[in-house]
Write a protein that holds these residues in place. Structure first.
Motif, PDB file in Angstrom:
ATOM      1  N   PRO A   1       0.518  -1.317  -0.487  1.00  0.00           N
ATOM      2  CA  PRO A   1       0.146  -0.059  -0.098  1.00  0.00           C
ATOM      3  C   PRO A   1       1.057   1.533  -0.071  1.00  0.00           C
ATOM      4  O   PRO A   1       1.531   1.754   0.327  1.00  0.00           O
ATOM      5  N   PHE A   2       0.504   2.205  -0.532  1.00  0.00           N
ATOM      6  CA  PHE A   2       1.551   3.524  -0.542  1.00  0.00           C
ATOM      7  C   PHE A   2       0.886   4.864  -0.481  1.00  0.00           C
ATOM      8  O   PHE A   2      -1.139   4.606  -0.939  1.00  0.00           O
ATOM      9  N   VAL A   3       1.286   6.322   0.087  1.00  0.00           N
ATOM     10  CA  VAL A   3       0.719   6.821  -0.051  1.00  0.00           C
ATOM     11  C   VAL A   3       1.443   7.805  -1.518  1.00  0.00           C
ATOM     12  O   VAL A   3       2.660   7.824  -1.357  1.00  0.00           O
ATOM     13  N   GLU A   4       0.646   8.660  -1.881  1.00  0.00           N
ATOM     14  CA  GLU A   4       1.311   9.746  -2.837  1.00  0.00           C
ATOM     15  C   GLU A   4       1.586  10.898  -2.216  1.00  0.00           C
ATOM     16  O   GLU A   4       0.880  11.179  -1.801  1.00  0.00           O
ATOM     17  N   VAL A   5       2.672  11.482  -2.609  1.00  0.00           N
ATOM     18  CA  VAL A   5       3.116  12.377  -1.719  1.00  0.00           C
ATOM     19  C   VAL A   5       3.197  13.836  -2.635  1.00  0.00           C
ATOM     20  O   VAL A   5       3.963  13.215  -3.451  1.00  0.00           O
ATOM     21  N   SER A   6       3.241  15.145  -2.667  1.00  0.00           N
ATOM     22  CA  SER A   6       4.150  15.951  -3.490  1.00  0.00           C
ATOM     23  C   SER A   6       6.371  15.948  -2.679  1.00  0.00           C
ATOM     24  O   SER A   6       6.688  16.954  -4.173  1.00  0.00           O
TER      25      SER A   6
ATOM     26  N   GLN B   1       4.424   2.582   1.581  1.00  0.00           N
ATOM     27  CA  GLN B   1       5.514   3.152   1.230  1.00  0.00           C
ATOM     28  C   GLN B   1       4.796   4.535   0.958  1.00  0.00           C
ATOM     29  O   GLN B   1       3.713   4.928   0.666  1.00  0.00           O
ATOM     30  N   ILE B   2       5.668   5.548   1.072  1.00  0.00           N
ATOM     31  CA  ILE B   2       5.454   7.020   0.775  1.00  0.00           C
ATOM     32  C   ILE B   2       5.818   7.175  -0.809  1.00  0.00           C
ATOM     33  O   ILE B   2       7.107   6.223  -0.733  1.00  0.00           O
ATOM     34  N   ARG B   3       5.410   7.564  -1.583  1.00  0.00           N
ATOM     35  CA  ARG B   3       5.890   7.470  -3.351  1.00  0.00           C
ATOM     36  C   ARG B   3       6.243   9.176  -3.868  1.00  0.00           C
ATOM     37  O   ARG B   3       4.763  10.013  -3.664  1.00  0.00           O
ATOM     38  N   GLU B   4       6.792   9.423  -4.418  1.00  0.00           N
ATOM     39  CA  GLU B   4       6.585  11.490  -4.410  1.00  0.00           C
ATOM     40  C   GLU B   4       5.883  10.643  -5.748  1.00  0.00           C
ATOM     41  O   GLU B   4       6.646  10.726  -6.918  1.00  0.00           O
ATOM     42  N   VAL B   5       5.361  11.880  -6.567  1.00  0.00           N
ATOM     43  CA  VAL B   5       4.109  12.293  -7.342  1.00  0.00           C
ATOM     44  C   VAL B   5       5.722  12.442  -8.462  1.00  0.00           C
ATOM     45  O   VAL B   5       6.259  13.177  -8.094  1.00  0.00           O
ATOM     46  N   THR B   6       5.075  11.746 -10.217  1.00  0.00           N
ATOM     47  CA  THR B   6       6.129  12.181 -10.968  1.00  0.00           C
ATOM     48  C   THR B   6       6.085  13.786 -11.670  1.00  0.00           C
ATOM     49  O   THR B   6       7.150  14.522 -11.223  1.00  0.00           O
ATOM     50  N   HIS B   7       5.008  13.959 -11.432  1.00  0.00           N
ATOM     51  CA  HIS B   7       4.702  15.966 -11.671  1.00  0.00           C
ATOM     52  C   HIS B   7       4.819  16.618 -10.357  1.00  0.00           C
ATOM     53  O   HIS B   7       3.428  16.577  -9.851  1.00  0.00           O
TER      54      HIS B   7
ATOM     55  N   PHE C   1       3.824  19.562  -9.490  1.00  0.00           N
ATOM     56  CA  PHE C   1       2.091  19.864  -9.966  1.00  0.00           C
ATOM     57  C   PHE C   1       1.044  19.376 -10.214  1.00  0.00           C
ATOM     58  O   PHE C   1      -0.006  20.424  -9.998  1.00  0.00           O
ATOM     59  N   GLU C   2       1.257  18.396 -10.386  1.00  0.00           N
ATOM     60  CA  GLU C   2       0.110  17.529 -10.638  1.00  0.00           C
ATOM     61  C   GLU C   2      -0.545  17.123  -9.182  1.00  0.00           C
ATOM     62  O   GLU C   2       0.310  17.040  -8.598  1.00  0.00           O
ATOM     63  N   PRO C   3      -2.486  17.333  -9.327  1.00  0.00           N
ATOM     64  CA  PRO C   3      -2.490  17.266  -7.655  1.00  0.00           C
ATOM     65  C   PRO C   3      -2.621  15.212  -7.458  1.00  0.00           C
ATOM     66  O   PRO C   3      -2.549  14.630  -8.300  1.00  0.00           O
ATOM     67  N   VAL C   4      -1.901  14.982  -6.429  1.00  0.00           N
ATOM     68  CA  VAL C   4      -2.023  13.589  -5.549  1.00  0.00           C
ATOM     69  C   VAL C   4      -3.153  13.343  -5.604  1.00  0.00           C
ATOM     70  O   VAL C   4      -4.387  13.269  -5.443  1.00  0.00           O
ATOM     71  N   LYS C   5      -2.981  11.434  -5.891  1.00  0.00           N
ATOM     72  CA  LYS C   5      -3.891  10.764  -5.835  1.00  0.00           C
ATOM     73  C   LYS C   5      -4.458  10.839  -4.052  1.00  0.00           C
ATOM     74  O   LYS C   5      -3.569  10.726  -3.159  1.00  0.00           O
TER      75      LYS C   5
END
Length: 122
Positions: A4-9, A77-83, A85-89
């Motif tokens: 399981p993961f959380v997206e972060v900016s 995991q925490i995962r950094e978003v690819t872009h 400036f796009e909203p995180v899930k």
């Protein structure tokens, strides 16, 4: 196994926050990883190595599933978003706590690590 993961900016500040709150539930930093071709990274938290396979903490955090891995068992995991400036899930995490006191400690740690949470929710 997909964790399981959380997206972060912003991984650096997010890892500080998640390390503080997850420690109250017995989860610890296990590993950091970066993609070869970019600066996008992940941080894995889990049960530190040395916790007995049948321990209450292990069962509460993983529901008794998963293989033991050297250095600990990954849980999330925490995962950094690819872009950035796009909203995180949006994500919802369900975590088990060993006691009601641990829930209070988790909440207090979150407010200490990120005081704006208190202001935004009141």
């Amino acid at each position: 196994m997909t964790l399981p993961f959380v997206e972060v900016s912003h991984l650096a500040s997010s890892s500080s926050f998640y390390s503080a709150i997850l420690a109250t539930l017995g989860l610890r930093f296990l590993a950091a990883d970066r993609e070869q071709t970019s600066s996008i990274g992940t941080i894995t938290y889990g049960i530190p190595g040395g916790n007995a396979k049948g321990s209450k903490q292990r069962k509460a955090l993983t529901d008794g599933r998963g293989d033991e891995q050297q250095g600990g068992q990954p849980v999330l995991q925490i995962r950094e978003v690819t872009h950035p400036f796009e909203p995180v899930k949006l994500s919802t995490l369900v975590l088990a706590a060993p006691s009601p006191a641990a829930v209070v400690e988790f909440h207090d740690a979150a407010l200490t690590a990120e005081p704006w949470l208190y202001i935004e929710n009141n």
